[in-house]
Scaffold this motif. Structure first.
Motif, PDB file in Angstrom:
ATOM      1  N   ALA A  75       0.846  -1.207   0.000  1.00 43.99           N
ATOM      2  CA  ALA A  75       0.000   0.000   0.000  1.00 43.99           C
ATOM      3  C   ALA A  75       0.875   1.249   0.000  1.00 43.99           C
ATOM      4  O   ALA A  75       0.605   2.198  -0.740  1.00 43.99           O
ATOM      5  CB  ALA A  75      -0.925  -0.020   1.210  1.00 43.99           C
ATOM      6  N   GLN A  76       1.935   1.237   0.805  1.00 46.10           N
ATOM      7  CA  GLN A  76       2.806   2.407   0.910  1.00 46.10           C
ATOM      8  C   GLN A  76       3.456   2.748  -0.439  1.00 46.10           C
ATOM      9  O   GLN A  76       3.445   3.897  -0.885  1.00 46.10           O
ATOM     10  CB  GLN A  76       3.897   2.161   1.972  1.00 46.10           C
ATOM     11  N   LEU A  77       4.010   1.708  -1.104  1.00 46.39           N
ATOM     12  CA  LEU A  77       4.665   1.934  -2.400  1.00 46.39           C
ATOM     13  C   LEU A  77       3.673   2.484  -3.428  1.00 46.39           C
ATOM     14  O   LEU A  77       4.014   3.342  -4.231  1.00 46.39           O
ATOM     15  CB  LEU A  77       5.278   0.625  -2.921  1.00 46.39           C
ATOM     16  N   GLN A  78       2.441   1.972  -3.360  1.00 49.83           N
ATOM     17  CA  GLN A  78       1.444   2.456  -4.319  1.00 49.83           C
ATOM     18  C   GLN A  78       1.034   3.889  -4.003  1.00 49.83           C
ATOM     19  O   GLN A  78       0.857   4.710  -4.901  1.00 49.83           O
ATOM     20  CB  GLN A  78       0.234   1.518  -4.337  1.00 49.83           C
ATOM     21  N   HIS A  81       3.354   6.433  -5.414  1.00 54.14           N
ATOM     22  CA  HIS A  81       3.403   6.577  -6.873  1.00 54.14           C
ATOM     23  C   HIS A  81       2.006   6.747  -7.464  1.00 54.14           C
ATOM     24  O   HIS A  81       1.658   6.101  -8.449  1.00 54.14           O
ATOM     25  CB  HIS A  81       4.092   5.357  -7.507  1.00 54.14           C
ATOM     26  N   THR A  82       1.223   7.617  -6.871  1.00 55.49           N
ATOM     27  CA  THR A  82      -0.154   7.802  -7.348  1.00 55.49           C
ATOM     28  C   THR A  82      -0.197   8.391  -8.761  1.00 55.49           C
ATOM     29  O   THR A  82      -1.190   8.255  -9.459  1.00 55.49           O
ATOM     30  CB  THR A  82      -0.951   8.723  -6.396  1.00 55.49           C
ATOM     31  N   ASP A  83       0.897   9.027  -9.194  1.00 58.60           N
ATOM     32  CA  ASP A  83       0.942   9.567 -10.561  1.00 58.60           C
ATOM     33  C   ASP A  83       1.071   8.458 -11.600  1.00 58.60           C
ATOM     34  O   ASP A  83       0.781   8.663 -12.772  1.00 58.60           O
ATOM     35  CB  ASP A  83       2.101  10.567 -10.714  1.00 58.60           C
ATOM     36  N   LEU A  84       1.531   7.266 -11.177  1.00 58.97           N
ATOM     37  CA  LEU A  84       1.711   6.148 -12.113  1.00 58.97           C
ATOM     38  C   LEU A  84       0.575   5.125 -12.024  1.00 58.97           C
ATOM     39  O   LEU A  84       0.317   4.409 -12.988  1.00 58.97           O
ATOM     40  CB  LEU A  84       3.013   5.395 -11.802  1.00 58.97           C
ATOM     41  N   GLY A 106       2.539   5.568 -17.573  1.00 55.60           N
ATOM     42  CA  GLY A 106       3.619   6.536 -17.394  1.00 55.60           C
ATOM     43  C   GLY A 106       4.832   6.132 -18.204  1.00 55.60           C
ATOM     44  O   GLY A 106       4.745   5.261 -19.082  1.00 55.60           O
ATOM     45  N   ALA A 107       5.979   6.753 -17.919  1.00 56.66           N
ATOM     46  CA  ALA A 107       7.204   6.447 -18.646  1.00 56.66           C
ATOM     47  C   ALA A 107       7.607   4.987 -18.406  1.00 56.66           C
ATOM     48  O   ALA A 107       7.570   4.511 -17.264  1.00 56.66           O
ATOM     49  CB  ALA A 107       8.319   7.376 -18.196  1.00 56.66           C
ATOM     50  N   ILE A 114       9.071   0.856 -10.525  1.00 59.17           N
ATOM     51  CA  ILE A 114       8.098   0.592  -9.460  1.00 59.17           C
ATOM     52  C   ILE A 114       7.714  -0.892  -9.444  1.00 59.17           C
ATOM     53  O   ILE A 114       7.551  -1.493  -8.377  1.00 59.17           O
ATOM     54  CB  ILE A 114       6.837   1.515  -9.569  1.00 59.17           C
ATOM     55  N   ALA A 115       7.633  -1.498 -10.639  1.00 56.71           N
ATOM     56  CA  ALA A 115       7.297  -2.933 -10.714  1.00 56.71           C
ATOM     57  C   ALA A 115       8.390  -3.763 -10.038  1.00 56.71           C
ATOM     58  O   ALA A 115       8.093  -4.714  -9.303  1.00 56.71           O
ATOM     59  CB  ALA A 115       7.124  -3.371 -12.170  1.00 56.71           C
ATOM     60  N   ALA A 116       9.650  -3.392 -10.258  1.00 57.81           N
ATOM     61  CA  ALA A 116      10.760  -4.130  -9.647  1.00 57.81           C
ATOM     62  C   ALA A 116      10.695  -4.009  -8.124  1.00 57.81           C
ATOM     63  O   ALA A 116      10.911  -4.990  -7.403  1.00 57.81           O
ATOM     64  CB  ALA A 116      12.094  -3.598 -10.169  1.00 57.81           C
ATOM     65  N   GLN A 117      10.361  -2.824  -7.634  1.00 58.24           N
ATOM     66  CA  GLN A 117      10.258  -2.632  -6.183  1.00 58.24           C
ATOM     67  C   GLN A 117       9.133  -3.477  -5.593  1.00 58.24           C
ATOM     68  O   GLN A 117       9.316  -4.120  -4.561  1.00 58.24           O
ATOM     69  CB  GLN A 117       9.978  -1.155  -5.874  1.00 58.24           C
ATOM     70  N   LEU A 118       7.979  -3.475  -6.258  1.00 57.51           N
ATOM     71  CA  LEU A 118       6.826  -4.232  -5.749  1.00 57.51           C
ATOM     72  C   LEU A 118       7.083  -5.740  -5.825  1.00 57.51           C
ATOM     73  O   LEU A 118       6.828  -6.475  -4.874  1.00 57.51           O
ATOM     74  CB  LEU A 118       5.567  -3.864  -6.545  1.00 57.51           C
ATOM     75  N   LYS A 119       7.643  -6.195  -6.956  1.00 53.09           N
ATOM     76  CA  LYS A 119       7.901  -7.643  -7.132  1.00 53.09           C
ATOM     77  C   LYS A 119       8.946  -8.151  -6.154  1.00 53.09           C
ATOM     78  O   LYS A 119       8.958  -9.321  -5.805  1.00 53.09           O
ATOM     79  CB  LYS A 119       8.417  -7.927  -8.561  1.00 53.09           C
ATOM     80  N   GLY A 120       9.842  -7.245  -5.750  1.00 54.44           N
ATOM     81  CA  GLY A 120      10.959  -7.642  -4.898  1.00 54.44           C
ATOM     82  C   GLY A 120      10.612  -7.769  -3.426  1.00 54.44           C
ATOM     83  O   GLY A 120      11.452  -8.215  -2.632  1.00 54.44           O
TER      84      GLY A 120
END
Ligand code: NI
Length: 137
Positions: A75-78, A81-84, A106-107, A114-120
């Motif tokens: 939840a925190q990571l999301q 990154h509310t812009d993404l 997004g870019a 962000i995907a790498a952070q969440l998956k990790g």
């Protein structure tokens, strides 16, 4: 026109057998033709994935919701990154396991990051990002 260069590659024999089967199935005229195309595809994909152009994507996560603090970290990571992040869908698969599909925009390089952070995060069983261009090509 660029010059054609020969180089030799060492591979395990069973890998070469699999590669030859692949060349046959995909109807490549020669191994060189197959290698050339695979290198080209991979380099193109890599450049695309790391670019700054806008893409849309989905990140699928499967995880154990009993894992300490995982829900809070997700939840925190999301929230950071509310812009993404466009939307998130959560499905309770079993008593222990959750599926979350996060829709992003997004870019490309930022989505990868962000995907790498969440998956990790610890407790994630499966994480896969799929990206697509936001315009017809
Ligand atoms: Ni759940």
């Amino acid at each position: 026109m660029s010059q054609v260069v020969r180089f030799s590659v060492s591979v395990e024999d069973d890998l070469l057998k699999r590669f030859d089967r692949f060349c046959e199935q995909e109807q490549f005229a020669t191994r060189s033709e197959a290698v050339r195309q695979l290198i080209h595809d991979r380099l193109t994909t890599q450049a695309w994935e790391r670019g700054t152009h806008e893409v849309a994507g989905t990140l699928t996560l499967v995880y154990d919701h009993h894992r300490t603090q995982l829900g809070e970290r997700l939840a925190q990571l999301q929230h950071d990154h509310t812009d993404l992040i466009v939307a998130t869908t959560h499905v309770h698969l079993t008593h222990d396991v959750c599926l979350e599909v996060i829709i992003l925009r997004g870019a490309a390089e930022r989505l990868q990051h962000i995907a790498a952070q969440l998956k990790g995060l610890k407790g994630i069983f499966k994480g896969q990002l799929v990206m697509a261009t936001t315009h017809a090509e």
